[in-house]
Design an enzyme around this catalytic site. Structure first.
Site, mmCIF file in Angstrom:
data_model
loop_
_atom_site.group_PDB
_atom_site.id
_atom_site.type_symbol
_atom_site.label_atom_id
_atom_site.label_comp_id
_atom_site.label_asym_id
_atom_site.label_seq_id
_atom_site.Cartn_x
_atom_site.Cartn_y
_atom_site.Cartn_z
ATOM 1 N N CYS A 34 0.823 -1.211 0.000
ATOM 2 C CA CYS A 34 0.000 0.000 0.000
ATOM 3 C C CYS A 34 0.862 1.268 0.000
ATOM 4 O O CYS A 34 1.562 1.540 0.984
ATOM 5 C CB CYS A 34 -0.920 -0.035 1.217
ATOM 6 S SG CYS A 34 -1.776 1.496 1.581
ATOM 7 N N CYS A 37 0.070 3.795 2.750
ATOM 8 C CA CYS A 37 0.511 3.238 4.035
ATOM 9 C C CYS A 37 1.987 3.573 4.273
ATOM 10 O O CYS A 37 2.392 3.854 5.400
ATOM 11 C CB CYS A 37 0.317 1.726 4.072
ATOM 12 S SG CYS A 37 -1.398 1.198 3.924
#
Length: 109
Positions: A34, A37
């Site tokens: 991600c 993230c």
């Protein structure tokens, strides 16, 4: 994870680490693949130092731990959930910048 003050939480440890914590807890639901993230990670590293002893910063890898993200209806990552007294008190999905994450953490105090 670079900061040793950030706790890695699993399905098996969530109850003890988050629900039973004496401190407010911010749980970051994330995954290795991600991009956002990865952007939020250094912000959380800094906040773990800034709020050490006041707020616990924890991370749950959604690829390795499926029960907790399912229980909390995590539909997108990164998602931050704030807990006080074992109860969810706030949620922030996506990475809207350092200021929004810091405000989210401050609101737990």
């Amino acid at each position: 994870m670079a900061n040793p003050k950030i706790l890695t939480v699993t399905d098996a440890t969530f109850e003890n680490d988050v629900v039973q914590s004496d401190l407010p807890v911010v749980v970051d639901f994330w995954a290795e693949w991600c991009g956002p993230c990865k952007q939020i990670a250094p912000v959380l590293d800094k906040l773990a130092d800034t709020f050490d002893g006041k707020v616990l910063i924890a991370k749950v890898n959604v690829d390795q731990n499926r029960a907790i993200p399912t229980n909390f209806n995590i539909r997108g990552i990164p998602t931050l959930i704030g807990f006080k007294g074992g109860q969810e008190v706030g949620r922030l999905t996506g990475f809207g910048g350092q200021d929004s994450v810091e405000r989210f953490v401050r609101d737990l105090l």
